[in-house]
Design a protein around this motif. Structure first.
Motif, short mmCIF file in Angstrom:
data_model
loop_
_atom_site.label_atom_id
_atom_site.label_comp_id
_atom_site.label_asym_id
_atom_site.label_seq_id
_atom_site.Cartn_x
_atom_site.Cartn_y
_atom_site.Cartn_z
N LYS A 3 49.33 70.09 68.27
CA LYS A 3 48.73 69.19 69.25
C LYS A 3 47.23 69.46 69.31
O LYS A 3 46.78 70.60 69.19
CB LYS A 3 49.35 69.39 70.63
N TYR A 4 46.49 68.37 69.51
CA TYR A 4 45.03 68.44 69.56
C TYR A 4 44.53 67.63 70.75
O TYR A 4 45.16 66.65 71.15
CB TYR A 4 44.42 67.86 68.28
N PRO A 5 43.38 68.00 71.29
CA PRO A 5 42.81 67.19 72.37
C PRO A 5 42.49 65.78 71.86
O PRO A 5 41.95 65.62 70.76
CB PRO A 5 41.53 67.93 72.75
N LEU A 6 42.83 64.81 72.64
CA LEU A 6 42.55 63.41 72.30
C LEU A 6 41.08 63.22 71.96
O LEU A 6 40.73 62.50 71.02
CB LEU A 6 42.95 62.52 73.49
N VAL A 7 40.22 63.91 72.70
CA VAL A 7 38.76 63.75 72.52
C VAL A 7 38.25 64.33 71.20
O VAL A 7 37.12 64.07 70.83
CB VAL A 7 37.98 64.36 73.70
N LYS A 8 39.09 65.08 70.50
CA LYS A 8 38.69 65.57 69.18
C LYS A 8 38.65 64.42 68.18
O LYS A 8 37.86 64.41 67.24
CB LYS A 8 39.64 66.65 68.70
N PHE A 9 39.50 63.41 68.38
CA PHE A 9 39.63 62.31 67.45
C PHE A 9 39.07 60.98 67.97
O PHE A 9 38.86 60.06 67.20
CB PHE A 9 41.10 62.13 67.05
N PHE A 10 38.85 60.89 69.29
CA PHE A 10 38.41 59.64 69.89
C PHE A 10 37.30 59.86 70.90
O PHE A 10 37.29 60.86 71.63
CB PHE A 10 39.56 58.95 70.64
#
Length: 175
Positions: A3-10
């Motif tokens: 799992k990754y923070p949404l803000v890493k990709f968007f």
């Protein structure tokens, strides 16, 4: 899959928005009309078509997310669109997501919907809460979105070929 923070990709941004009553309605087959995206959980978030208005047209190629109403309703908007209130835009970071094809977008929409399922009308999404959302994504050794994994996983979805054939414009006049 981690799992990754949404803000890493968007990048998260508020849509250019206004109440639907402030837009001039239009017919679906009007070549100038744009879809009006609201907080509904149906029909890709589209509740009608309206005439575009300066300063209120959102670019396509983004994921929309309803903060309240049908909280967490998440859709991919391929074309330009108009928006009601409390719609957030998830703009893919090119260096992390790469080219967001409709197939990649559909995978991301499903992942994001799953990540925000706990939010409801009583516990709505805010920008602060959205920034803390963790999404399960396949990534390469370089730490970017793994397109090959997603394409393989999505290859089992029926009629997926229709998605990647979406025209660049919402309405095209055939000559």
């Amino acid at each position: 899959m981690d799992k990754y923070p949404l803000v890493k990709f968007f990048d998260i941004a508020a849509a250019l928005q206004d109440d639907k009553i402030n837009f001039q309605g239009a017919e679906l087959n009007d070549v100038d009309a744009l879809p009006f995206v609201s907080r509904t959980a149906r029909n890709n978030g589209v509740t009608g078509y309206c005439e575009p208005r300066d300063g209120k047209v959102n670019d396509g190629g983004v994921i929309t997310l309803a903060l309240d109403g049908s909280t967490g309703s998440t859709f991919y908007q391929h074309h330009r669109f108009l928006s009601g209130q409390n719609i957030w835009l998830l703009k893919p970071k090119p260096e992390m997501v790469g080219v967001m094809t409709p197939t990649i977008a559909l995978y991301l929409v499903a992942t994001i919907r799953k990540a925000v399922v706990a939010y409801t009308y009583n516990l709505s999404l805010t920008k602060t809460r959205l920034q803390k959302v963790q999404i399960a994504l396949p990534v390469t050794e370089e730490g970017v979105l793994d397109h090959a994994f997603i394409k393989d996983a999505m290859s089992r979805v029926r009629h997926l070929d229709l998605l990647d054939g979406l025209p660049d414009e919402r309405y095209q006049i055939l000559t």
